[in-house]
Scaffold this active site. Structure first.
Site, PDB file in Angstrom:
ATOM      1  N   ARG A 160       0.872  -1.183   0.000  1.00  0.00           N
ATOM      2  CA  ARG A 160       0.000   0.000   0.000  1.00  0.00           C
ATOM      3  C   ARG A 160       0.907   1.230   0.000  1.00  0.00           C
ATOM      4  O   ARG A 160       2.052   1.178   0.442  1.00  0.00           O
ATOM      5  CB  ARG A 160      -0.903  -0.014   1.230  1.00  0.00           C
ATOM      6  CG  ARG A 160      -1.832  -1.234   1.282  1.00  0.00           C
ATOM      7  CD  ARG A 160      -2.940  -1.045   2.301  1.00  0.00           C
ATOM      8  NE  ARG A 160      -3.698  -2.267   2.520  1.00  0.00           N
ATOM      9  CZ  ARG A 160      -4.747  -2.652   1.791  1.00  0.00           C
ATOM     10  NH1 ARG A 160      -5.157  -1.913   0.788  1.00  0.00           N
ATOM     11  NH2 ARG A 160      -5.387  -3.775   2.073  1.00  0.00           N
ATOM     12  N   GLY A 185      -7.227  -3.092  -6.475  1.00  0.00           N
ATOM     13  CA  GLY A 185      -8.575  -2.616  -6.166  1.00  0.00           C
ATOM     14  C   GLY A 185      -8.825  -1.181  -6.601  1.00  0.00           C
ATOM     15  O   GLY A 185      -8.130  -0.657  -7.483  1.00  0.00           O
ATOM     16  N   GLY A 187      -8.242   1.693  -5.165  1.00  0.00           N
ATOM     17  CA  GLY A 187      -7.089   2.586  -4.991  1.00  0.00           C
ATOM     18  C   GLY A 187      -6.072   2.364  -6.102  1.00  0.00           C
ATOM     19  O   GLY A 187      -5.564   3.323  -6.709  1.00  0.00           O
ATOM     20  N   ILE A 215     -11.139  -8.617  -2.630  1.00  0.00           N
ATOM     21  CA  ILE A 215     -11.893  -9.721  -2.036  1.00  0.00           C
ATOM     22  C   ILE A 215     -13.268  -9.239  -1.566  1.00  0.00           C
ATOM     23  O   ILE A 215     -14.213 -10.005  -1.484  1.00  0.00           O
ATOM     24  CB  ILE A 215     -11.075 -10.334  -0.874  1.00  0.00           C
ATOM     25  CG1 ILE A 215     -11.569 -11.748  -0.578  1.00  0.00           C
ATOM     26  CG2 ILE A 215     -11.108  -9.469   0.351  1.00  0.00           C
ATOM     27  CD1 ILE A 215     -10.650 -12.504   0.323  1.00  0.00           C
ATOM     28  N   ASP A 216     -13.373  -7.924  -1.305  1.00  0.00           N
ATOM     29  CA  ASP A 216     -14.637  -7.390  -0.768  1.00  0.00           C
ATOM     30  C   ASP A 216     -15.737  -7.307  -1.821  1.00  0.00           C
ATOM     31  O   ASP A 216     -16.889  -7.042  -1.489  1.00  0.00           O
ATOM     32  CB  ASP A 216     -14.413  -5.968  -0.228  1.00  0.00           C
ATOM     33  CG  ASP A 216     -13.497  -5.949   0.980  1.00  0.00           C
ATOM     34  OD1 ASP A 216     -13.143  -7.030   1.469  1.00  0.00           O
ATOM     35  OD2 ASP A 216     -13.139  -4.840   1.427  1.00  0.00           O
ATOM     36  N   ARG A 261     -14.756  -4.123   4.044  1.00  0.00           N
ATOM     37  CA  ARG A 261     -14.488  -2.811   4.634  1.00  0.00           C
ATOM     38  C   ARG A 261     -15.708  -1.902   4.530  1.00  0.00           C
ATOM     39  O   ARG A 261     -16.158  -1.346   5.517  1.00  0.00           O
ATOM     40  CB  ARG A 261     -13.326  -2.182   3.863  1.00  0.00           C
ATOM     41  CG  ARG A 261     -12.443  -1.303   4.665  1.00  0.00           C
ATOM     42  CD  ARG A 261     -11.621  -0.396   3.791  1.00  0.00           C
ATOM     43  NE  ARG A 261     -10.652  -1.081   2.956  1.00  0.00           N
ATOM     44  CZ  ARG A 261      -9.336  -1.093   3.177  1.00  0.00           C
ATOM     45  NH1 ARG A 261      -8.849  -0.481   4.215  1.00  0.00           N
ATOM     46  NH2 ARG A 261      -8.519  -1.693   2.336  1.00  0.00           N
ATOM     47  N   ILE A 373      -8.638 -16.551   5.070  1.00  0.00           N
ATOM     48  CA  ILE A 373      -9.504 -16.622   3.888  1.00  0.00           C
ATOM     49  C   ILE A 373      -8.840 -15.942   2.702  1.00  0.00           C
ATOM     50  O   ILE A 373      -8.878 -16.427   1.570  1.00  0.00           O
ATOM     51  CB  ILE A 373     -10.870 -15.975   4.215  1.00  0.00           C
ATOM     52  CG1 ILE A 373     -11.647 -16.878   5.164  1.00  0.00           C
ATOM     53  CG2 ILE A 373     -11.672 -15.683   2.953  1.00  0.00           C
ATOM     54  CD1 ILE A 373     -12.927 -16.284   5.701  1.00  0.00           C
ATOM     55  N   ARG A 374      -8.192 -14.807   2.976  1.00  0.00           N
ATOM     56  CA  ARG A 374      -7.596 -14.024   1.896  1.00  0.00           C
ATOM     57  C   ARG A 374      -6.365 -14.702   1.295  1.00  0.00           C
ATOM     58  O   ARG A 374      -5.985 -14.423   0.165  1.00  0.00           O
ATOM     59  CB  ARG A 374      -7.203 -12.667   2.482  1.00  0.00           C
ATOM     60  CG  ARG A 374      -7.330 -11.537   1.533  1.00  0.00           C
ATOM     61  CD  ARG A 374      -7.129 -10.225   2.210  1.00  0.00           C
ATOM     62  NE  ARG A 374      -5.776 -10.000   2.701  1.00  0.00           N
ATOM     63  CZ  ARG A 374      -5.302  -8.806   3.021  1.00  0.00           C
ATOM     64  NH1 ARG A 374      -6.072  -7.736   2.896  1.00  0.00           N
ATOM     65  NH2 ARG A 374      -4.084  -8.656   3.478  1.00  0.00           N
TER      66      ARG A 374
HETATM   67  N1  LIG Z   1      -5.979   8.318  -5.435  1.00  0.00           N
HETATM   68  C1  LIG Z   1      -4.873   7.613  -5.684  1.00  0.00           C
HETATM   69  N2  LIG Z   1      -3.960   8.076  -6.579  1.00  0.00           N
HETATM   70  C2  LIG Z   1      -2.825   7.381  -6.841  1.00  0.00           C
HETATM   71  N3  LIG Z   1      -2.534   6.191  -6.259  1.00  0.00           N
HETATM   72  C3  LIG Z   1      -3.387   5.689  -5.374  1.00  0.00           C
HETATM   73  C4  LIG Z   1      -4.609   6.358  -5.034  1.00  0.00           C
HETATM   74  N4  LIG Z   1      -5.262   5.626  -4.125  1.00  0.00           N
HETATM   75  C5  LIG Z   1      -4.488   4.538  -3.898  1.00  0.00           C
HETATM   76  N5  LIG Z   1      -3.375   4.565  -4.644  1.00  0.00           N
HETATM   77  C6  LIG Z   1      -2.301   3.565  -4.654  1.00  0.00           C
HETATM   78  O1  LIG Z   1      -2.820   2.298  -5.059  1.00  0.00           O
HETATM   79  C7  LIG Z   1      -2.217   1.253  -4.298  1.00  0.00           C
HETATM   80  C8  LIG Z   1      -3.270   0.377  -3.687  1.00  0.00           C
HETATM   81  O2  LIG Z   1      -4.271   1.147  -3.020  1.00  0.00           O
HETATM   82  P1  LIG Z   1      -5.048   0.580  -1.751  1.00  0.00           P
HETATM   83  O3  LIG Z   1      -4.066   0.225  -0.683  1.00  0.00           O
HETATM   84  O4  LIG Z   1      -6.114   1.533  -1.413  1.00  0.00           O
HETATM   85  O5  LIG Z   1      -5.632  -0.818  -2.223  1.00  0.00           O
HETATM   86  P2  LIG Z   1      -6.711  -1.183  -3.306  1.00  0.00           P
HETATM   87  O6  LIG Z   1      -6.105  -1.201  -4.646  1.00  0.00           O
HETATM   88  O7  LIG Z   1      -7.904  -0.293  -3.151  1.00  0.00           O
HETATM   89  O8  LIG Z   1      -7.029  -2.679  -2.925  1.00  0.00           O
HETATM   90  P3  LIG Z   1      -7.887  -3.228  -1.678  1.00  0.00           P
HETATM   91  O9  LIG Z   1      -8.608  -2.072  -1.073  1.00  0.00           O
HETATM   92  O10 LIG Z   1      -8.791  -4.229  -2.279  1.00  0.00           O
HETATM   93  O11 LIG Z   1      -6.880  -3.836  -0.774  1.00  0.00           O
HETATM   94  C9  LIG Z   1      -1.319   1.910  -3.283  1.00  0.00           C
HETATM   95  O12 LIG Z   1       0.020   1.757  -3.690  1.00  0.00           O
HETATM   96  C10 LIG Z   1      -1.753   3.362  -3.259  1.00  0.00           C
HETATM   97  O13 LIG Z   1      -0.686   4.250  -3.000  1.00  0.00           O
HETATM   98  O1  LIG Z   2      -4.564  -5.522   6.624  1.00  0.00           O
HETATM   99  P1  LIG Z   2      -4.458  -5.099   5.212  1.00  0.00           P
HETATM  100  O2  LIG Z   2      -3.530  -5.921   4.403  1.00  0.00           O
HETATM  101  O3  LIG Z   2      -4.181  -3.659   5.037  1.00  0.00           O
HETATM  102  O4  LIG Z   2      -5.848  -5.368   4.523  1.00  0.00           O
HETATM  103  C1  LIG Z   2      -7.098  -5.270   5.121  1.00  0.00           C
HETATM  104  C2  LIG Z   2      -8.149  -4.807   4.148  1.00  0.00           C
HETATM  105  O5  LIG Z   2      -7.957  -5.325   2.865  1.00  0.00           O
HETATM  106  C3  LIG Z   2      -9.171  -5.852   2.348  1.00  0.00           C
HETATM  107  O6  LIG Z   2      -9.051  -7.251   2.377  1.00  0.00           O
HETATM  108  C4  LIG Z   2      -9.407  -5.391   0.939  1.00  0.00           C
HETATM  109  O7  LIG Z   2      -8.360  -5.868   0.147  1.00  0.00           O
HETATM  110  C5  LIG Z   2     -10.245  -5.373   3.301  1.00  0.00           C
HETATM  111  O8  LIG Z   2     -11.309  -6.249   3.399  1.00  0.00           O
HETATM  112  C6  LIG Z   2      -9.500  -5.198   4.572  1.00  0.00           C
HETATM  113  O9  LIG Z   2     -10.046  -4.186   5.357  1.00  0.00           O
HETATM  114 MG   LIG Z   3      -9.576  -0.425  -1.853  1.00  0.00          MG
END
Ligand SMILES: Nc1ncnc2c1ncn2[C@@H]1O[C@H](COP(=O)(O)OP(=O)(O)OP(=O)(O)O)[C@@H](O)[C@H]1O
Ligand SMILES: O=P(O)(O)OC[C@H]1O[C@](O)(CO)[C@@H](O)[C@@H]1O
Ligand SMILES: [Mg+2]
Length: 480
Positions: A160, A185, A187, A215-216, A261, A373-374
């Site tokens: 992240r 996802g 993000g 996964i959500d 989440r 689960i994940r």
């Molecule tokens: N608005 C944004 N602009 C640029 N990069 C972003 C933005 N939001 C998130 N990211 C980047 O995307 C990556 C993943 O984002 P995030 O941790 O929110 O997980 P996600 O892709 O939403 O997956 P999940 O929520 O399912 O775990 C991170 O490296 C984060 O810095």
């Molecule tokens: O503990 P971590 O790796 O940041 O991830 C937890 C979050 O990731 C998710 O599995 C989404 O990828 C959410 O359900 C949960 O809140």
């Molecule tokens: Mg997300």
């Protein structure tokens, strides 16, 4: 500035929400015949190539006089492509939380590039977005990825935070990468959209293609996200254990926390599948503990009737109640709010409630299987789903489309612009039939008075929901 939506209109209210193409900002691009035309496995398939005018409607349930509405471009191989195989230098990155199926998607992107298109240069980016500029790359070949689909997690690692637009696009440009596959996802896809914009601004011949992961199952527009079926299946093991424990004790209560989440799809589907659950709590459906019609009253009633009960709680449920007890809020490296442990909190509240009732001793077991689960590998149906998503994505990239995700819409593979999925979440609609089915299966109260119910009914129904009974990726049934 963000890209303008690419909209085309037609007769009878037809709207195409199209995806960008390299030709939108580059001229004199070479066009090549698709190598699949000469591939013995595919050349015999009738209508293997997708007609360039094929589109898929966003809504399939319509009334007689409705306009034709929004459509997405149908995914699949085109007769012609915009890259020659020896020109392609692809990379794959996985970002965000883990999800069953990540390795399958990686494997199938690599295999589609090598076996379908004759591409031989594919790089894995190590550890999410920051891996573009802070780590060495991993060379990916069909041999390297051969059996990775049998393993959970991602062989590339994930993270992240760390999205640095300039450093990432510098790395893409310096390495001569021209196909960027981004698995993650909401993000991650926001980050992918930013990378696409910067690549376009620099005038690079490089496509950015996303495969939505979570996964959500909270990604908008698409039928469901890969790994979701696996998660629901794996959750059954925890619910079964909670049920066995609860049944074996006097006034036994099993509490299982599942991921989710902002949306309670895993909890809702795992509950519906199990039939052993008496109470399911999700973020979309508020509840209260004390007093008439409250959760504690229901628990007491259920124990008196049945002698035991099972509660499934999604991690994002009741956060406003938990926050009252513990007000500190923190964020993860990507800026996502870190949730309070609702499962533990609920278990404590139930225990405290019954501690004052000498005549009703309870035994409560709390199970948190979320990371177990994940971390599992994807099941058979998710493996097939991941394969189709990966192949569709490669077909789109080879055809020169960019700034898109591949996603299933009403059982059809489509290309959807980033803009459509980054600003909205897919949520359980609690005024919809599926939640009503859940309430009637658990017999739990809705915890909503007539006033709150009418407030929820006023909210606009999102355009997509998980397909009814959608346990297979290729299901074409309608909305619930
Ligand atoms: N608005 C944004 N602009 C640029 N990069 C972003 C933005 N939001 C998130 N990211 C980047 O995307 C990556 C993943 O984002 P995030 O941790 O929110 O997980 P996600 O892709 O939403 O997956 P999940 O929520 O399912 O775990 C991170 O490296 C984060 O810095
Ligand atoms: O503990 P971590 O790796 O940041 O991830 C937890 C979050 O990731 C998710 O599995 C989404 O990828 C959410 O359900 C949960 O809140
Ligand atoms: Mg997300």
């Amino acid at each position: 500035m963000a890209d303008q939506a690419k909209i085309e209109t037609g007769d009878y209210g037809y709207v195409l929400e199209d995806v960008p193409h390299l030709a939108d900002y580059l001229s004199n691009l070479n066009i090549y015949p698709n190598p699949l035309r000469f591939n013995p496995a595919y050349s015999v398939v009738k209508q293997y190539f997708v007609d360039c005018d094929d589109t898929v409607p966003e809504k399939v349930v319509v009334n007689k006089n409705d306009p034709r509405g929004v459509h997405f471009r149908r995914a699949g191989p085109r007769q012609n492509v915009f890259f020659s195989p020896d020109e392609v230098h692809a990379c794959i990155v996985t970002c965000g939380g883990l999800c069953p199926g990540l390795n399958t998607v990686i494997r199938e992107i690599v295999c589609a590039l090598f076996h379908m298109y004759g591409v031989t240069r594919v790089l894995g980016i190590d550890g999410g977005y920051r891996g573009f500029y802070s780590k060495n790359t991993i060379t990916l070949t069909p041999k390297v990825v051969n059996d990775i689909h049998k393993r959970g997690g991602t062989i590339l690692g994930s993270s992240r935070g760390g999205h640095d637009k300039s450093k990432i696009v510098d790395s893409i440009q310096d390495r001569g990468i021209n196909q960027v596959y981004i698995i993650g996802g909401d993000g991650t896809q926001k980050g992918a959209a930013v990378i696409y914009e910067e690549i376009k601004r620099r005038g690079l011949k490089a496509v950015v293609a996303g495969i939505p992961k979570t996964i959500d199952n909270d990604i908008a527009v698409i039928d469901k996200s890969f790994g979701f079926d696996t998660a629901v299946e794996e959750a059954q093991r925890a619910i079964n254990a909670a049920h066995v424990e609860a049944e074996s004790a006097e006034n036994g209560i099993g509490v299982v926390k599942l991921m989710g989440r902002y949306s309670g799809f895993i909890a809702m589907y795992a509950t519906l599948a199990s039939r052993d659950v008496d109470l399911c709590l999700i973020p979309e459906s508020p509840f209260f503990l004390e007093g008439e019609g409250g959760l504690l009253e229901y628990v007491e009633k259920r124990l008196k009737e049945n002698g035991h009960m099972v509660i499934v709680v999604a991690e994002g449920a009741g956060q406003e109640l938990v926050a009252q007890a513990n007000s500190a809020t923190a964020k993860d490296a990507s800026g996502n709010k870190l949730l309070k442990d609702v499962g533990m909190w609920l278990a404590d509240k139930i225990k405290a409630h019954f501690a004052s009732k000498q005549h009703m001793p309870i035994t409560l077991k709390y199970i948190d299987p979320t990371y177990m689960i994940r971390a599992v590998p994807s099941n058979a149906s998710d493996n097939i789903y991941c394969t189709l998503l990966a192949q569709s994505c490669v077909h789109g990239a080879m055809a020169g489309f960019t700034g898109f995700i591949s996603g299933l819409v009403h059982g059809r593979q489509t290309y959807i612009p980033f803009s459509r999925i980054v600003d909205h979440h897919n949520n359980v609609v609690i005024t919809d039939r599926m939640w009503a089915r859940l309430l009637s299966s658990t017999n739990q109260p809705s915890f909503l008075g007539p006033k709150e119910l009418s407030e929820f009914q006023k909210l606009e129904e999102p355009l997509t929901q998980l397909l009814e009974g959608g346990t297979t990726a290729t299901s074409t049934s309608g909305k619930n």
